[in-house]
Design a protein around this motif. Structure first.
Motif, mmCIF file in Angstrom:
data_model
loop_
_atom_site.group_PDB
_atom_site.id
_atom_site.type_symbol
_atom_site.label_atom_id
_atom_site.label_comp_id
_atom_site.label_asym_id
_atom_site.label_seq_id
_atom_site.Cartn_x
_atom_site.Cartn_y
_atom_site.Cartn_z
ATOM 1 N N GLY A 84 5.064 3.716 3.295
ATOM 2 C CA GLY A 84 4.034 2.797 2.824
ATOM 3 C C GLY A 84 3.938 1.577 3.723
ATOM 4 O O GLY A 84 4.699 1.429 4.685
ATOM 5 N N THR A 85 3.014 0.698 3.396
ATOM 6 C CA THR A 85 2.746 -0.487 4.213
ATOM 7 C C THR A 85 2.882 -1.747 3.372
ATOM 8 O O THR A 85 2.379 -1.813 2.248
ATOM 9 C CB THR A 85 1.311 -0.443 4.795
ATOM 10 O OG1 THR A 85 1.159 0.767 5.534
ATOM 11 C CG2 THR A 85 1.053 -1.635 5.712
ATOM 12 N N TYR A 86 3.585 -2.728 3.933
ATOM 13 C CA TYR A 86 3.729 -4.025 3.275
ATOM 14 C C TYR A 86 3.270 -5.111 4.239
ATOM 15 O O TYR A 86 3.856 -5.281 5.314
ATOM 16 C CB TYR A 86 5.180 -4.253 2.850
ATOM 17 C CG TYR A 86 5.503 -5.651 2.375
ATOM 18 C CD1 TYR A 86 4.546 -6.447 1.730
ATOM 19 C CD2 TYR A 86 6.771 -6.203 2.552
ATOM 20 C CE1 TYR A 86 4.839 -7.725 1.300
ATOM 21 C CE2 TYR A 86 7.074 -7.472 2.111
ATOM 22 C CZ TYR A 86 6.108 -8.236 1.495
ATOM 23 O OH TYR A 86 6.398 -9.509 1.062
ATOM 24 N N LEU A 87 2.210 -5.819 3.866
ATOM 25 C CA LEU A 87 1.717 -6.940 4.653
ATOM 26 C C LEU A 87 2.032 -8.240 3.923
ATOM 27 O O LEU A 87 1.661 -8.404 2.760
ATOM 28 C CB LEU A 87 0.202 -6.837 4.854
ATOM 29 C CG LEU A 87 -0.340 -5.575 5.529
ATOM 30 C CD1 LEU A 87 -1.866 -5.625 5.599
ATOM 31 C CD2 LEU A 87 0.262 -5.389 6.924
ATOM 32 N N LEU A 88 2.727 -9.140 4.589
ATOM 33 C CA LEU A 88 3.013 -10.463 4.048
ATOM 34 C C LEU A 88 2.339 -11.497 4.933
ATOM 35 O O LEU A 88 2.634 -11.574 6.134
ATOM 36 C CB LEU A 88 4.518 -10.728 3.988
ATOM 37 C CG LEU A 88 4.929 -12.131 3.533
ATOM 38 C CD1 LEU A 88 4.494 -12.393 2.095
ATOM 39 C CD2 LEU A 88 6.440 -12.332 3.665
ATOM 40 N N ASP A 89 1.413 -12.240 4.363
ATOM 41 C CA ASP A 89 0.666 -13.249 5.125
ATOM 42 C C ASP A 89 0.034 -12.614 6.364
ATOM 43 O O ASP A 89 0.010 -13.204 7.448
ATOM 44 C CB ASP A 89 1.613 -14.399 5.510
ATOM 45 C CG ASP A 89 0.871 -15.675 5.896
ATOM 46 O OD1 ASP A 89 -0.272 -15.863 5.436
ATOM 47 O OD2 ASP A 89 1.439 -16.482 6.655
ATOM 48 N N GLY A 90 -0.429 -11.362 6.192
ATOM 49 C CA GLY A 90 -1.116 -10.651 7.263
ATOM 50 C C GLY A 90 -0.217 -9.918 8.244
ATOM 51 O O GLY A 90 -0.703 -9.225 9.142
ATOM 52 N N LYS B 247 0.837 -1.196 0.000
ATOM 53 C CA LYS B 247 0.000 0.000 0.000
ATOM 54 C C LYS B 247 0.874 1.249 0.000
ATOM 55 O O LYS B 247 1.616 1.493 0.957
ATOM 56 C CB LYS B 247 -0.905 0.006 1.243
ATOM 57 C CG LYS B 247 -1.834 -1.204 1.352
ATOM 58 C CD LYS B 247 -2.617 -1.182 2.660
ATOM 59 C CE LYS B 247 -3.488 -2.420 2.814
ATOM 60 N NZ LYS B 247 -4.215 -2.436 4.111
ATOM 61 N N ASP B 248 0.814 1.999 -1.096
ATOM 62 C CA ASP B 248 1.532 3.288 -1.216
ATOM 63 C C ASP B 248 3.022 3.146 -0.893
ATOM 64 O O ASP B 248 3.593 3.963 -0.156
ATOM 65 C CB ASP B 248 0.897 4.338 -0.299
ATOM 66 C CG ASP B 248 -0.578 4.547 -0.607
ATOM 67 O OD1 ASP B 248 -0.930 4.598 -1.804
ATOM 68 O OD2 ASP B 248 -1.381 4.652 0.338
ATOM 69 N N ILE B 249 3.645 2.120 -1.464
ATOM 70 C CA ILE B 249 5.070 1.868 -1.210
ATOM 71 C C ILE B 249 5.934 2.853 -2.001
ATOM 72 O O ILE B 249 5.823 2.964 -3.230
ATOM 73 C CB ILE B 249 5.448 0.425 -1.588
ATOM 74 C CG1 ILE B 249 4.772 -0.577 -0.659
ATOM 75 C CG2 ILE B 249 6.970 0.238 -1.604
ATOM 76 C CD1 ILE B 249 5.280 -0.573 0.771
ATOM 77 N N CYS B 250 6.787 3.547 -1.276
ATOM 78 C CA CYS B 250 7.791 4.417 -1.896
ATOM 79 C C CYS B 250 9.175 3.971 -1.445
ATOM 80 O O CYS B 250 9.352 3.518 -0.305
ATOM 81 C CB CYS B 250 7.587 5.877 -1.480
ATOM 82 S SG CYS B 250 6.055 6.614 -2.075
ATOM 83 N N LYS B 251 10.134 4.089 -2.341
ATOM 84 C CA LYS B 251 11.522 3.791 -1.988
ATOM 85 C C LYS B 251 12.414 4.857 -2.598
ATOM 86 O O LYS B 251 12.411 5.073 -3.806
ATOM 87 C CB LYS B 251 11.944 2.405 -2.498
ATOM 88 C CG LYS B 251 13.375 2.028 -2.145
ATOM 89 C CD LYS B 251 13.601 1.889 -0.644
ATOM 90 C CE LYS B 251 15.031 1.506 -0.316
ATOM 91 N NZ LYS B 251 15.249 1.380 1.146
ATOM 92 N N ASP B 252 13.149 5.540 -1.728
ATOM 93 C CA ASP B 252 14.072 6.589 -2.159
ATOM 94 C C ASP B 252 15.499 6.183 -1.822
ATOM 95 O O ASP B 252 15.747 5.493 -0.827
ATOM 96 C CB ASP B 252 13.769 7.911 -1.442
ATOM 97 C CG ASP B 252 12.355 8.408 -1.701
ATOM 98 O OD1 ASP B 252 11.812 8.096 -2.778
ATOM 99 O OD2 ASP B 252 11.814 9.106 -0.824
ATOM 100 N N TYR B 253 16.426 6.615 -2.659
ATOM 101 C CA TYR B 253 17.850 6.445 -2.376
ATOM 102 C C TYR B 253 18.510 7.813 -2.373
ATOM 103 O O TYR B 253 18.047 8.745 -3.042
ATOM 104 C CB TYR B 253 18.516 5.547 -3.420
ATOM 105 C CG TYR B 253 18.125 4.095 -3.326
ATOM 106 C CD1 TYR B 253 18.588 3.288 -2.293
ATOM 107 C CD2 TYR B 253 17.280 3.523 -4.279
ATOM 108 C CE1 TYR B 253 18.223 1.955 -2.200
ATOM 109 C CE2 TYR B 253 16.912 2.189 -4.192
ATOM 110 C CZ TYR B 253 17.386 1.414 -3.158
ATOM 111 O OH TYR B 253 17.013 0.099 -3.066
ATOM 112 N N MET B 254 19.569 7.927 -1.619
ATOM 113 C CA MET B 254 20.324 9.181 -1.584
ATOM 114 C C MET B 254 21.519 9.094 -2.529
ATOM 115 O O MET B 254 22.274 8.127 -2.499
ATOM 116 C CB MET B 254 20.825 9.466 -0.163
ATOM 117 C CG MET B 254 19.731 9.702 0.855
ATOM 118 S SD MET B 254 18.711 11.142 0.491
ATOM 119 C CE MET B 254 19.927 12.462 0.611
ATOM 120 N N GLN B 255 21.657 10.079 -3.399
ATOM 121 C CA GLN B 255 22.861 10.232 -4.220
ATOM 122 C C GLN B 255 23.487 11.557 -3.823
ATOM 123 O O GLN B 255 23.044 12.627 -4.269
ATOM 124 C CB GLN B 255 22.518 10.213 -5.708
ATOM 125 C CG GLN B 255 22.172 8.832 -6.230
ATOM 126 C CD GLN B 255 22.014 8.803 -7.740
ATOM 127 O OE1 GLN B 255 22.032 9.835 -8.408
ATOM 128 N NE2 GLN B 255 21.866 7.617 -8.294
#
Length: 227
Positions: free
Chosen positions: A61-67, A6-14
Motif C-alpha cells: 500500500g501507499t502512505y503519503l504524509l504531507d505529500g 491507500k490500500d494499506i496492508c500489514k502482515d506479521y509472521m507467526q
C-alpha cells in the motif's frame, strides 16, 4: 491533505503462518482535522498508529504524509520525519524521571540541534501553552497524572509538528484529569493543530470532530467499510 493511506496492508509472521493485521486500509485526513480512530484491543488500531507515526512500515500500500511517500523513505529519513513532522502523546507519558518538566519538553529540540538558550525558551513557551508555566522545574514524580500528560503534550508540540498522534491519551488518568486533557486537545485543534487519536473509549472519541472505527483490521466509517 496532511495524510493519505491507500490500500494499506500489514502482515506479521507467526512461525510459517502469515497473519494479516491491517486489510486494505484507506484513510485520509485534512490539515487541521481532529479524528478519532476507535477499536477494541486487537483491532489493529495500534498497528495503524505505528504506521502513521513512521514507527513501522506497511507490508503493502501507499502512505503519503504531507505529500511525501513514506514507503520510499530510508530508516534515517523516517527518523527525521518523526522528529520534524510528528508529535507523539502516549498513554504512559514516557517522560524521563530524572529530568525536569522543562528538560523533558526540550528533548526533541536537543535531537534537532537547537541551541540551549533557544531550547529553554521554546520549552517554556510550550509548557506555558498547556498551563504549566509554574511547574517547569518539577520532575515527573512531583506531578499528577494529568500534569504529566500535559508535559507530554507540550513535548509533542514543541517542534510545531504537522500532526499530533495521541495513543489512548487518557488511559492512565482519572476522569477529571482525562477531561482536562481532552479540553486541551480541543483548544489545540481550534488553534489549527491536526490531531489523530486512537481510543477504545466512545466518550473520549466524542471529543473529535470525526470518528472512524477499526475492527479486525478493517477500517469503517459510519458503519461502512473503507476499502
Amino acid at each position: 491533505m496532511i495524510l493519505e493511506l491507500k490500500d494499506i496492508c500489514k502482515d506479521y509472521m507467526q512461525g510459517k503462518m502469515v497473519v494479516p493485521v491491517l486489510k486494505d486500509v484507506c484513510f485520509d485526513m485534512e490539515e487541521g482535522e481532529y479524528v478519532a480512530i476507535m477499536g477494541p484491543s486487537g483491532s489493529g488500531k495500534t498497528t495503524l498508529m505505528n504506521i502513521v507515526g513512521c514507527l513501522d512500515q506497511a507490508t503493502s500500500g501507499t502512505y503519503l504524509l504531507d505529500g511525501e511517500d513514506i514507503g520510499k523513505c530510508t530508516d534515517n529519513h523516517m527518523s527525521d520525519i518523526r522528529l520534524q513532522k510528528i508529535g507523539f502523546v502516549f498513554q504512559s507519558f514516557q517522560l524521563l524521571p530524572r529530568q525536569s518538566a522543562l528538560e523533558n519538553v526540550a528533548l526533541p529540540l536537543t535531537y534537532a540541534g537547537v541551541p540551549k538558550k533557544e531550547r529553554r525558551e521554546k520549552a517554556f513557551e510550550a509548557l506555558e501553552r498547556v498551563g504549566l508555566a509554574d511547574r517547569v522545574d518539577f520532575k515527573p514524580t512531583q506531578l499528577s497524572g494529568g500534569q504529566k500528560q500535559r508535559v507530554a503534550i507540550a513535548r509533542a508540540m514543541v517542534n510545531h509538528p504537522k500532526i499530533l498522534l495521541a495513543d489512548e491519551p487518557t488511559g492512565a488518568l482519572d476522569s477529571k484529569s482525562g477531561q482536562q486533557v481532552m479540553e486541551l486537545f480541543h483548544r489545540l485543534n481550534e488553534e489549527g493543530v491536526s490531531i489523530l487519536m486512537i481510543t477504545h473509549d466512545a466518550g473520549i472519541a466524542s471529543y473529535a470532530e470525526r470518528k472512524v472505527e477499526i475492527m479486525d483490521g478493517i477500517l469503517k466509517q459510519e458503519g461502512v467499510s473503507i476499502v
